[in-house]
Write an enzyme that holds these catalytic residues in place. Sequence first.
Site, PDB file in Angstrom:
ATOM      1  N   HIS A 100       3.252  -8.571  -3.725  1.00 60.35           N
ATOM      2  CA  HIS A 100       3.613  -8.496  -5.125  1.00 60.35           C
ATOM      3  C   HIS A 100       3.758  -9.689  -5.815  1.00 60.35           C
ATOM      4  CE1 HIS A 100       6.511  -7.320  -8.396  1.00 60.35           C
ATOM      5  NE2 HIS A 100       5.889  -6.096  -8.243  1.00 60.35           N
ATOM      6  N   GLU A 172      -1.718  -6.209 -11.254  1.00 58.76           N
ATOM      7  CA  GLU A 172      -0.438  -6.282 -11.931  1.00 58.76           C
ATOM      8  C   GLU A 172      -0.405  -7.627 -12.830  1.00 58.76           C
ATOM      9  OE1 GLU A 172       3.108  -6.732  -9.506  1.00 58.76           O
ATOM     10  OE2 GLU A 172       2.042  -8.273  -8.430  1.00 58.76           O
TER      11      GLU A 172
END
Length: 261
Positions: A100, A172
């Site tokens: 992430h 993302e």
Amino acid sequence: MARKPLIAGNWKMNLNHLEAIALVQKIAFSLPAKYFDKVDVTVIPPFTDIRSVQTLVEGDKLLLTYGAQDVSAHDSGAYTGEISGSMLAKLGCTFVVVGHSERRTLHCEDNDTVLAKTKAALKNGITPIVCIGEGLDVREAGEHVSYNVEQLRGSLAGLSGEDIAKVVIAYEPVWAIGTGRVASAANAQEVCAAIRATLGELASQDVASGVRVLYGGSVNAKNVGEIVGQTDVDGALVGGASLKADEFATLSAIAAGGPLP
């Protein structure tokens, strides 16, 4: 190949174990069984909540799944504060998020680290959700596609086609995470199509056609329909909206093709 949409709720560092139980109960109540034929729904709570979520999901035979926000690259040993893949597997985790942007940025995790964690997840039968994404400077320079392709190649380097078939990729754009800004559906499709093409090069077209590619970046009930409607977008990695049971259930229902709960 038809790919079943996946909506994954990344709670980040929010909610204690009691709050986690309440949220999962509300989500489950809002999503009748009929939706799960058309969409996979998973929650990604903090480590301290996982056992409580496991007890609830297994005890009530809920159809949603759950996972973890990170995993150690190591099996066991003197690694204070880390959680191994075998520990997560014992807790029944289906998914684990690796790479992430907040881990890459705040904890200085590079592609080699992400690759090692991806391997650790696969070794323990857990599906890694491998995250990649560009910052605003890269986007404005028009280098976002090549940047993401390079990050993807580094994060999956050396994996077999069989292993690549078991991963989920989450695109993302860092500039859209928690900012309220969101990539357009066309922006998301552009990068997700490049991701799928690269997966075809790393493995095969058959493998690439089966891998789910998610979009993550200020996803909400208003924009998720158009985004997941793109050819190469198979769901969403949801942040803040996943902490609101009604909105998360609505997101999931939209991804399933409706009707709204």
